[in-house]
Enzyme design. Sequence first.
Site, short mmCIF file in Angstrom:
data_model
loop_
_atom_site.label_atom_id
_atom_site.label_comp_id
_atom_site.label_asym_id
_atom_site.label_seq_id
_atom_site.Cartn_x
_atom_site.Cartn_y
_atom_site.Cartn_z
N LYS A 146 0.84 -1.10 0.00
CA LYS A 146 -0.20 -0.24 0.05
C LYS A 146 0.70 1.13 0.05
O LYS A 146 0.87 2.17 0.77
CB LYS A 146 -0.87 0.16 1.29
CG LYS A 146 -2.07 -1.26 1.20
CD LYS A 146 -3.04 -0.78 2.12
CE LYS A 146 -4.03 -1.98 2.42
NZ LYS A 146 -5.09 -1.81 3.31
N LYS B 219 -14.60 -3.37 3.95
CA LYS B 219 -13.44 -3.26 3.28
C LYS B 219 -12.62 -2.13 3.80
O LYS B 219 -13.02 -1.26 4.57
CB LYS B 219 -13.95 -2.84 1.71
CG LYS B 219 -14.69 -3.88 1.01
CD LYS B 219 -14.02 -5.36 0.71
CE LYS B 219 -14.91 -6.37 0.10
NZ LYS B 219 -15.76 -6.73 1.17
N ASP B 220 -11.38 -2.19 3.13
CA ASP B 220 -10.21 -1.42 3.61
C ASP B 220 -10.48 -0.04 3.39
O ASP B 220 -10.89 0.41 2.16
CB ASP B 220 -8.99 -1.84 3.16
CG ASP B 220 -8.34 -3.10 3.61
OD1 ASP B 220 -7.61 -3.18 4.60
OD2 ASP B 220 -8.76 -4.03 3.13
N ARG B 221 -9.96 1.17 4.09
CA ARG B 221 -10.04 2.21 3.74
C ARG B 221 -9.10 2.83 2.63
O ARG B 221 -9.38 3.28 1.52
CB ARG B 221 -9.98 3.15 4.78
CG ARG B 221 -9.91 4.87 4.56
CD ARG B 221 -9.83 5.44 6.04
NE ARG B 221 -9.89 6.77 5.62
CZ ARG B 221 -9.45 7.95 6.71
NH1 ARG B 221 -9.35 7.37 7.98
NH2 ARG B 221 -9.41 9.05 6.40
N LYS C 109 -14.64 2.73 -4.32
CA LYS C 109 -14.38 3.88 -3.31
C LYS C 109 -12.91 3.71 -3.06
O LYS C 109 -12.24 2.64 -3.17
CB LYS C 109 -15.32 3.51 -2.06
CG LYS C 109 -14.91 2.35 -1.19
CD LYS C 109 -15.65 2.20 -0.01
CE LYS C 109 -15.49 1.03 0.87
NZ LYS C 109 -14.08 1.00 1.39
#
Length: 336
Positions: free
Chosen positions: A19, A77-79, A48
Amino acid sequence: MLTDWPRAQGAPLASGVLKAQPEDFVVEEVFDVEFSDDGEFDWLWIEKIGDNTEYLARKLARIAGVQPRAVTYSGQKDRHAVTRQWFCVHLPGKNKPEWRVPENETWRILRQGRHRQKLRLGSHRYNRFILRLSDLKGDVADVETRLPIIATGIPNYFGEQRFGHDGGNIDACRQWFAGEINPARFERSMYLSAARSLIFNTVLAERVTAGTWASGLVGDVFSLRDSGSVFLADIDTEITARLRDGDIHPSGPLFGKVGKLAAAGDTALLEERVYSDFSDMCTGLMKNNLAMERRALRVIPQDVKWQFADDGALSLAFSLPRGCFATALVRELINY
């Protein structure tokens, strides 16, 4: 600080960055849906970036002019990622609206439809991940050796995000159980989940160290690959073959009050020993009337593909059942 759980293949010899930017972590729900084109529920397929699932659900409720409880989703879900998932808005007595995303938002609607059925938590079966691991350093050949092995199965650890920053959810849970704080309902659910996950990971870590996380142990409760249903069985030639084929997995505890099915033999002794190390958490979980559940100790990633880019980064794609963590796979490859 959380324990650095043991890896199935030992400590990685390479490091990298996960990331570096949200686009390096893409996750998409694998969920086929056929709309009835009538009913009271609007389903929205949304991409998103930078918003967590609950935050966007509340935003959709404000746009639709409904209460937050009217908006549902299948999974969190991950931000800090690019995520694609379904949301569902209950609009009884209202015509199908024209959904428009406000300006300067970091999400967009890719598909929508009207349905008679509500989207419920845990409805999708798999998540598809596309990751980019950058700035690889150390023994990259070690990574190449590990890649085909992870496709045969990895320890099904809960990821560090379950426990909060630096294990903060665990600290808060202990404070709550000790009567030092009185968290809100949502926080309580989060802390209970973190406590059960910590106990599970500790059991799994012992099984990884002992080499029994995938092959089975006397007294194991086994989990079926697709349904997650569990059963107690002796380890014979049939069970050994089903373990080898990935049809079943050994399971570990999501702690709570024991029902009709419980681990026995060596498995029960190991799990009881871990419970004694977390007696405060076990007591708190029992007071909250949670029932014992089981979770597979092993997960076998599907459709694993990889490619090294010209800049040395590793592109990695795979699918995991819902509730399984991509970070559990990455940590088997590199230190990140």
